[in-house]
Design a protein around this motif. Sequence first.
Motif, PDB file in Angstrom:
ATOM      1  N   ALA A 117      57.793  31.151  61.730  1.00 37.48           N
ATOM      2  CA  ALA A 117      56.416  30.970  61.259  1.00 37.48           C
ATOM      3  C   ALA A 117      55.750  32.299  60.876  1.00 37.48           C
ATOM      4  N   PRO A 118      55.889  33.366  61.678  1.00 37.36           N
ATOM      5  CA  PRO A 118      55.295  34.640  61.239  1.00 37.36           C
ATOM      6  C   PRO A 118      55.916  35.164  59.946  1.00 37.36           C
ATOM      7  N   ASP A 130      46.902  42.289  57.629  1.00 38.04           N
ATOM      8  CA  ASP A 130      47.043  40.899  58.054  1.00 38.04           C
ATOM      9  C   ASP A 130      45.880  40.104  57.471  1.00 38.04           C
ATOM     10  N   LEU A 131      46.204  39.170  56.603  1.00 35.37           N
ATOM     11  CA  LEU A 131      45.165  38.336  55.998  1.00 35.37           C
ATOM     12  C   LEU A 131      44.817  37.132  56.865  1.00 35.37           C
ATOM     13  N   GLY A 132      45.553  36.930  57.934  1.00 32.73           N
ATOM     14  CA  GLY A 132      45.257  35.822  58.846  1.00 32.73           C
ATOM     15  C   GLY A 132      45.861  34.497  58.457  1.00 32.73           C
ATOM     16  N   PHE A 133      46.822  34.489  57.533  1.00 30.02           N
ATOM     17  CA  PHE A 133      47.435  33.223  57.128  1.00 30.02           C
ATOM     18  C   PHE A 133      48.230  32.611  58.270  1.00 30.02           C
ATOM     19  N   GLY A 134      48.801  33.468  59.138  1.00 25.53           N
ATOM     20  CA  GLY A 134      49.580  32.982  60.278  1.00 25.53           C
ATOM     21  C   GLY A 134      48.736  32.144  61.235  1.00 25.53           C
ATOM     22  N   GLU A 135      47.516  32.571  61.476  1.00 22.15           N
ATOM     23  CA  GLU A 135      46.620  31.812  62.352  1.00 22.15           C
ATOM     24  C   GLU A 135      46.242  30.479  61.728  1.00 22.15           C
ATOM     25  N   ARG A 136      46.062  30.470  60.429  1.00 26.81           N
ATOM     26  CA  ARG A 136      45.686  29.229  59.744  1.00 26.81           C
ATOM     27  C   ARG A 136      46.849  28.265  59.636  1.00 26.81           C
ATOM     28  N   MET A 137      48.088  28.775  59.729  1.00 23.07           N
ATOM     29  CA  MET A 137      49.263  27.916  59.603  1.00 23.07           C
ATOM     30  C   MET A 137      49.645  27.239  60.910  1.00 23.07           C
ATOM     31  N   LEU A 176      53.924  34.158  52.519  1.00 25.29           N
ATOM     32  CA  LEU A 176      52.793  33.541  51.849  1.00 25.29           C
ATOM     33  C   LEU A 176      51.734  34.582  51.496  1.00 25.29           C
ATOM     34  N   GLU A 177      51.475  35.502  52.419  1.00 18.60           N
ATOM     35  CA  GLU A 177      50.529  36.582  52.147  1.00 18.60           C
ATOM     36  C   GLU A 177      51.041  37.458  51.011  1.00 18.60           C
ATOM     37  N   GLN A 178      52.352  37.714  50.993  1.00 24.03           N
ATOM     38  CA  GLN A 178      52.933  38.518  49.927  1.00 24.03           C
ATOM     39  C   GLN A 178      52.763  37.837  48.575  1.00 24.03           C
ATOM     40  N   ALA A 179      53.011  36.539  48.520  1.00 23.10           N
ATOM     41  CA  ALA A 179      52.853  35.807  47.255  1.00 23.10           C
ATOM     42  C   ALA A 179      51.396  35.819  46.797  1.00 23.10           C
ATOM     43  N   PHE A 180      50.476  35.655  47.748  1.00 26.30           N
ATOM     44  CA  PHE A 180      49.054  35.689  47.426  1.00 26.30           C
ATOM     45  C   PHE A 180      48.653  37.056  46.872  1.00 26.30           C
ATOM     46  N   LEU A 181      49.079  38.116  47.562  1.00 24.95           N
ATOM     47  CA  LEU A 181      48.738  39.462  47.122  1.00 24.95           C
ATOM     48  C   LEU A 181      49.378  39.793  45.775  1.00 24.95           C
ATOM     49  N   GLU A 182      50.577  39.283  45.546  1.00 26.00           N
ATOM     50  CA  GLU A 182      51.230  39.518  44.257  1.00 26.00           C
ATOM     51  C   GLU A 182      50.424  38.910  43.109  1.00 26.00           C
ATOM     52  N   GLU A 183      49.928  37.704  43.323  1.00 23.32           N
ATOM     53  CA  GLU A 183      49.100  37.070  42.286  1.00 23.32           C
ATOM     54  C   GLU A 183      47.802  37.844  42.071  1.00 23.32           C
ATOM     55  N   GLN A 201      55.541  43.321  42.721  1.00 23.63           N
ATOM     56  CA  GLN A 201      56.131  42.604  43.855  1.00 23.63           C
ATOM     57  C   GLN A 201      56.316  43.535  45.052  1.00 23.63           C
ATOM     58  N   GLU A 202      56.751  44.751  44.818  1.00 23.37           N
ATOM     59  CA  GLU A 202      56.924  45.711  45.911  1.00 23.37           C
ATOM     60  C   GLU A 202      55.584  46.147  46.494  1.00 23.37           C
ATOM     61  N   TYR A 203      54.592  46.353  45.631  1.00 21.09           N
ATOM     62  CA  TYR A 203      53.254  46.671  46.142  1.00 21.09           C
ATOM     63  C   TYR A 203      52.751  45.560  47.052  1.00 21.09           C
ATOM     64  N   ALA A 204      52.953  44.315  46.642  1.00 22.45           N
ATOM     65  CA  ALA A 204      52.506  43.173  47.445  1.00 22.45           C
ATOM     66  C   ALA A 204      53.258  43.116  48.768  1.00 22.45           C
ATOM     67  N   ALA A 205      54.549  43.420  48.764  1.00 25.96           N
ATOM     68  CA  ALA A 205      55.335  43.406  50.002  1.00 25.96           C
ATOM     69  C   ALA A 205      54.847  44.469  50.975  1.00 25.96           C
ATOM     70  N   VAL A 206      54.548  45.653  50.463  1.00 27.91           N
ATOM     71  CA  VAL A 206      54.051  46.733  51.319  1.00 27.91           C
ATOM     72  C   VAL A 206      52.679  46.375  51.876  1.00 27.91           C
ATOM     73  N   LEU A 207      51.813  45.856  51.041  1.00 24.24           N
ATOM     74  CA  LEU A 207      50.478  45.458  51.509  1.00 24.24           C
ATOM     75  C   LEU A 207      50.561  44.346  52.547  1.00 24.24           C
ATOM     76  N   ALA A 208      51.451  43.386  52.355  1.00 18.55           N
ATOM     77  CA  ALA A 208      51.590  42.277  53.307  1.00 18.55           C
ATOM     78  C   ALA A 208      52.076  42.773  54.662  1.00 18.55           C
TER      79      ALA A 208
END
Length: 80
Positions: free
Chosen positions: A16-17, A70-77, A23-30, A59-66
């Motif tokens: 899950a983490p 922590d955007l908190g998607f784990g808590e919401r999931m 999911l955070e990486q995909a969001f940040l990439e967009e 994509q790499e920038y998004a991976a590093v940022l993720a």
Amino acid sequence: MHVDHIQRALLPSKTAPQAAEKLEQAFLEEMLKYCGPKSTDGAFGGGIGEDQFASFLTQEYAAVLARKIDLGFGERMKLQ
């Protein structure tokens, strides 16, 4: 009829983490596609090569940022 196996499948697992981070990486990439770094024109620009490989850099920038924030998607999931 037994539904125990379905209920156990819905419980949060150790992945899950990792799923939340993906999911955070995909969001940040967009988000970075629209407001991230843009290619440079002129003498210091990368030309068509930069345009072709810009998505990999985003994509790499998004991976590093993720990994760093922590955007908190784990808590919401988590299941309630």
